[in-house]
Motif scaffolding. Sequence first.
Motif, PDB file in Angstrom:
ATOM      1  N   VAL A  47       0.768  -1.076   0.056  1.00  0.00           N
ATOM      2  CA  VAL A  47      -0.040  -0.154   0.013  1.00  0.00           C
ATOM      3  C   VAL A  47       0.939   1.345   0.083  1.00  0.00           C
ATOM      4  O   VAL A  47       1.552   1.542   0.963  1.00  0.00           O
ATOM      5  N   PRO A  48       0.794   2.026  -0.924  1.00  0.00           N
ATOM      6  CA  PRO A  48       1.794   3.295  -1.156  1.00  0.00           C
ATOM      7  C   PRO A  48       1.016   4.208  -0.144  1.00  0.00           C
ATOM      8  O   PRO A  48       0.004   4.369   0.154  1.00  0.00           O
ATOM      9  N   PRO A  49       1.955   5.065   0.397  1.00  0.00           N
ATOM     10  CA  PRO A  49       1.596   6.289   1.024  1.00  0.00           C
ATOM     11  C   PRO A  49       0.760   7.379   0.404  1.00  0.00           C
ATOM     12  O   PRO A  49       0.976   7.468  -1.024  1.00  0.00           O
ATOM     13  N   ALA A  50      -0.103   7.767   1.042  1.00  0.00           N
ATOM     14  CA  ALA A  50      -1.033   8.991   0.730  1.00  0.00           C
ATOM     15  C   ALA A  50      -0.194  10.098  -0.205  1.00  0.00           C
ATOM     16  O   ALA A  50       0.708  10.567   0.379  1.00  0.00           O
ATOM     17  N   GLY A  51      -0.314  10.184  -1.487  1.00  0.00           N
ATOM     18  CA  GLY A  51       0.149  11.129  -2.092  1.00  0.00           C
ATOM     19  C   GLY A  51       1.400  10.816  -2.978  1.00  0.00           C
ATOM     20  O   GLY A  51       2.134  11.400  -3.583  1.00  0.00           O
ATOM     21  N   LEU A  52       1.997   9.407  -2.718  1.00  0.00           N
ATOM     22  CA  LEU A  52       3.132   8.869  -3.228  1.00  0.00           C
ATOM     23  C   LEU A  52       2.896   7.641  -3.890  1.00  0.00           C
ATOM     24  O   LEU A  52       3.786   6.683  -4.057  1.00  0.00           O
ATOM     25  N   ALA A  53       1.651   7.502  -4.640  1.00  0.00           N
ATOM     26  CA  ALA A  53       1.511   6.281  -5.347  1.00  0.00           C
ATOM     27  C   ALA A  53       1.905   6.273  -6.906  1.00  0.00           C
ATOM     28  O   ALA A  53       1.903   5.243  -7.495  1.00  0.00           O
TER      29      ALA A  53
ATOM     30  N   GLN B 290       7.239   6.600  -6.867  1.00  0.00           N
ATOM     31  CA  GLN B 290       7.615   5.525  -6.441  1.00  0.00           C
ATOM     32  C   GLN B 290       9.119   4.856  -6.842  1.00  0.00           C
ATOM     33  O   GLN B 290       9.859   4.397  -6.047  1.00  0.00           O
ATOM     34  N   THR B 291       9.035   4.894  -8.186  1.00  0.00           N
ATOM     35  CA  THR B 291      10.495   4.586  -8.952  1.00  0.00           C
ATOM     36  C   THR B 291      11.680   5.253  -8.348  1.00  0.00           C
ATOM     37  O   THR B 291      12.676   4.816  -8.248  1.00  0.00           O
ATOM     38  N   LEU B 292      11.486   6.743  -8.300  1.00  0.00           N
ATOM     39  CA  LEU B 292      12.478   7.602  -7.860  1.00  0.00           C
ATOM     40  C   LEU B 292      12.801   7.710  -6.420  1.00  0.00           C
ATOM     41  O   LEU B 292      13.829   8.112  -6.021  1.00  0.00           O
TER      42      LEU B 292
ATOM     43  N   GLN C  70       0.249  -0.377  -7.769  1.00  0.00           N
ATOM     44  CA  GLN C  70       1.227   0.655  -7.581  1.00  0.00           C
ATOM     45  C   GLN C  70       2.531   0.009  -7.139  1.00  0.00           C
ATOM     46  O   GLN C  70       2.817  -1.057  -6.680  1.00  0.00           O
ATOM     47  N   GLY C  71       3.790   0.924  -7.463  1.00  0.00           N
ATOM     48  CA  GLY C  71       5.109   0.353  -6.993  1.00  0.00           C
ATOM     49  C   GLY C  71       5.981   0.909  -7.849  1.00  0.00           C
ATOM     50  O   GLY C  71       7.261   1.009  -7.505  1.00  0.00           O
ATOM     51  N   GLY C  72       5.782   0.990  -9.022  1.00  0.00           N
ATOM     52  CA  GLY C  72       6.820   1.556 -10.052  1.00  0.00           C
ATOM     53  C   GLY C  72       7.880   0.330 -10.438  1.00  0.00           C
ATOM     54  O   GLY C  72       7.565  -0.716 -10.018  1.00  0.00           O
ATOM     55  N   HIS C  73       8.921   1.058 -10.565  1.00  0.00           N
ATOM     56  CA  HIS C  73       9.974   0.099 -11.096  1.00  0.00           C
ATOM     57  C   HIS C  73      11.076  -0.221  -9.746  1.00  0.00           C
ATOM     58  O   HIS C  73      11.694   0.968  -9.507  1.00  0.00           O
ATOM     59  N   VAL C  74      10.973  -1.178  -9.089  1.00  0.00           N
ATOM     60  CA  VAL C  74      11.884  -1.389  -7.691  1.00  0.00           C
ATOM     61  C   VAL C  74      11.785  -0.219  -6.830  1.00  0.00           C
ATOM     62  O   VAL C  74      12.466   0.269  -6.112  1.00  0.00           O
ATOM     63  N   GLY C  75      10.389   0.224  -6.897  1.00  0.00           N
ATOM     64  CA  GLY C  75      10.121   1.179  -5.756  1.00  0.00           C
ATOM     65  C   GLY C  75       9.554   0.560  -4.494  1.00  0.00           C
ATOM     66  O   GLY C  75      10.317   0.395  -3.562  1.00  0.00           O
ATOM     67  N   PHE C  76       8.131   0.545  -4.621  1.00  0.00           N
ATOM     68  CA  PHE C  76       7.634  -0.231  -3.574  1.00  0.00           C
ATOM     69  C   PHE C  76       7.765   0.625  -2.143  1.00  0.00           C
ATOM     70  O   PHE C  76       8.158   0.002  -1.286  1.00  0.00           O
ATOM     71  N   MET C  77       7.917   1.960  -1.936  1.00  0.00           N
ATOM     72  CA  MET C  77       8.078   2.604  -0.799  1.00  0.00           C
ATOM     73  C   MET C  77       6.867   2.663  -0.100  1.00  0.00           C
ATOM     74  O   MET C  77       5.785   2.997  -0.571  1.00  0.00           O
ATOM     75  N   GLU C  78       6.848   2.348   1.283  1.00  0.00           N
ATOM     76  CA  GLU C  78       5.722   2.371   2.265  1.00  0.00           C
ATOM     77  C   GLU C  78       6.000   3.210   3.307  1.00  0.00           C
ATOM     78  O   GLU C  78       6.999   3.468   3.679  1.00  0.00           O
TER      79      GLU C  78
ATOM     80  N   ARG D   6       9.790   3.434   4.260  1.00  0.00           N
ATOM     81  CA  ARG D   6      10.638   2.226   4.377  1.00  0.00           C
ATOM     82  C   ARG D   6      10.247   1.262   3.079  1.00  0.00           C
ATOM     83  O   ARG D   6       9.350   1.548   2.219  1.00  0.00           O
ATOM     84  N   SER D   7      11.232   0.362   3.097  1.00  0.00           N
ATOM     85  CA  SER D   7      11.126  -0.629   1.824  1.00  0.00           C
ATOM     86  C   SER D   7      10.170  -1.570   2.116  1.00  0.00           C
ATOM     87  O   SER D   7      10.386  -2.640   2.791  1.00  0.00           O
ATOM     88  N   TRP D   8       9.049  -1.727   1.386  1.00  0.00           N
ATOM     89  CA  TRP D   8       8.106  -2.980   1.556  1.00  0.00           C
ATOM     90  C   TRP D   8       8.975  -4.220   0.933  1.00  0.00           C
ATOM     91  O   TRP D   8       8.695  -5.343   1.383  1.00  0.00           O
ATOM     92  N   LEU D   9       9.560  -3.971  -0.265  1.00  0.00           N
ATOM     93  CA  LEU D   9      10.252  -5.114  -0.718  1.00  0.00           C
ATOM     94  C   LEU D   9      11.097  -5.845   0.394  1.00  0.00           C
ATOM     95  O   LEU D   9      11.230  -7.093   0.379  1.00  0.00           O
ATOM     96  N   ALA D  10      11.941  -5.177   1.161  1.00  0.00           N
ATOM     97  CA  ALA D  10      12.664  -5.553   2.079  1.00  0.00           C
ATOM     98  C   ALA D  10      11.943  -6.620   2.979  1.00  0.00           C
ATOM     99  O   ALA D  10      12.131  -7.394   3.563  1.00  0.00           O
ATOM    100  N   ARG D  11      10.675  -5.698   3.168  1.00  0.00           N
ATOM    101  CA  ARG D  11       9.794  -6.245   4.341  1.00  0.00           C
ATOM    102  C   ARG D  11       9.185  -7.608   3.801  1.00  0.00           C
ATOM    103  O   ARG D  11       9.212  -8.873   4.509  1.00  0.00           O
TER     104      ARG D  11
END
Length: 344
Positions: free
Chosen positions: A11-17, A22-24, A295-303, A310-315
């Motif tokens: 789930v991306p943060p509000a405003g950062l979807a 997400q990619t950057l 959502q998540g972009g390319h290797v983004g997935f920031m939550e 933080r990195s959702w991928l790491a979690r």
Amino acid sequence: MTGQLHRADFVPPAGLANRHVQTLLPRLLPRRHLPHRWETLTLPDGDFVELAWVAPGPTAPDAPLFLLFHGLEGSFDSPYARELLAAADALGWRAVLMHFRGCGRRPNRLPRAYHSGDTADAYWLIGQLAHRYPRALKVAAGVSLGANMLVKLVAEQGGDGLDLAGAIAISAPLDLAASADCLQRGFARVYERHLLASLKAKTAGRLSDFPLALDGERLGRLRTLRDYDDAVTAPLHGFRDAADYYRRASAGRWLGELELPTLILHAEDDPFMPGDLFERLPPPGAAVRVELARQGGHVGFMEWREGRLRSWLARRVSRQLEDWAPTFAGRPRRLAAESEPPGR
């Protein structure tokens, strides 16, 4: 979702979807400090790859091992690499990243580079790790180019051809031709220009070594990754042209044949790939679990978690490692890497 396709819980943060946000984002945040040591591994053809091991790492001979393959022009310094390696280290795993030829601290020796379908070096390394740590459970993960390579390697070797308990593929360009097309559209051209500039700079320094009908002026005129693959990647590695390279190196066609337990994490809004990527590919086999995020972009997935990005991928990868090594999951964690805030 049906079959082996599942909805990811990202789930991306509000405003950062937004896909580009997400990619950057991971590239804009402070880079995690992660102590490491280097090792040069000589390959059978006399060339070498450089390994970055998280230090100090566990000492137990049966400590599980996490092996990571980076993306195009990536390295240990890539934000996703440090986050994933730190996550494995926090669980008490021995964590290492293999740099593809020429992506470490030094240029490689032979007149060649690396590409999305080049599985030989990874296969050799996994064999060496099997000899070094015969009692250790091992999991490999790949990101972007490294993910496509890993899926292809798993397909080539079958269920028992690798000393791996499982594989994880993140943002894998499983249809390379489609990815090349996507990178020529809209804002994605910014990513293409960035990657192309890095590749061209590296190639310019080795033109005299490479057996290519290419001079500096023609190299400078290459405008797309497809142009680069036509002029450099394909002839340097035995492909007829970019189309032949994309066809033979794309791993997506083998999704239904993978026998090793494989987790694929992918965002439907990845700007490097078409949104209907998995509709173009064969249905994944029983050993494969594909988790798709909207959502998540390319290797983004920031939550947003615990008061910061933080990195959702790491979690998600941490959870998978614990699932695959349940007997080890109960041991004390190495909390320092997990709790330490990112730093430069």
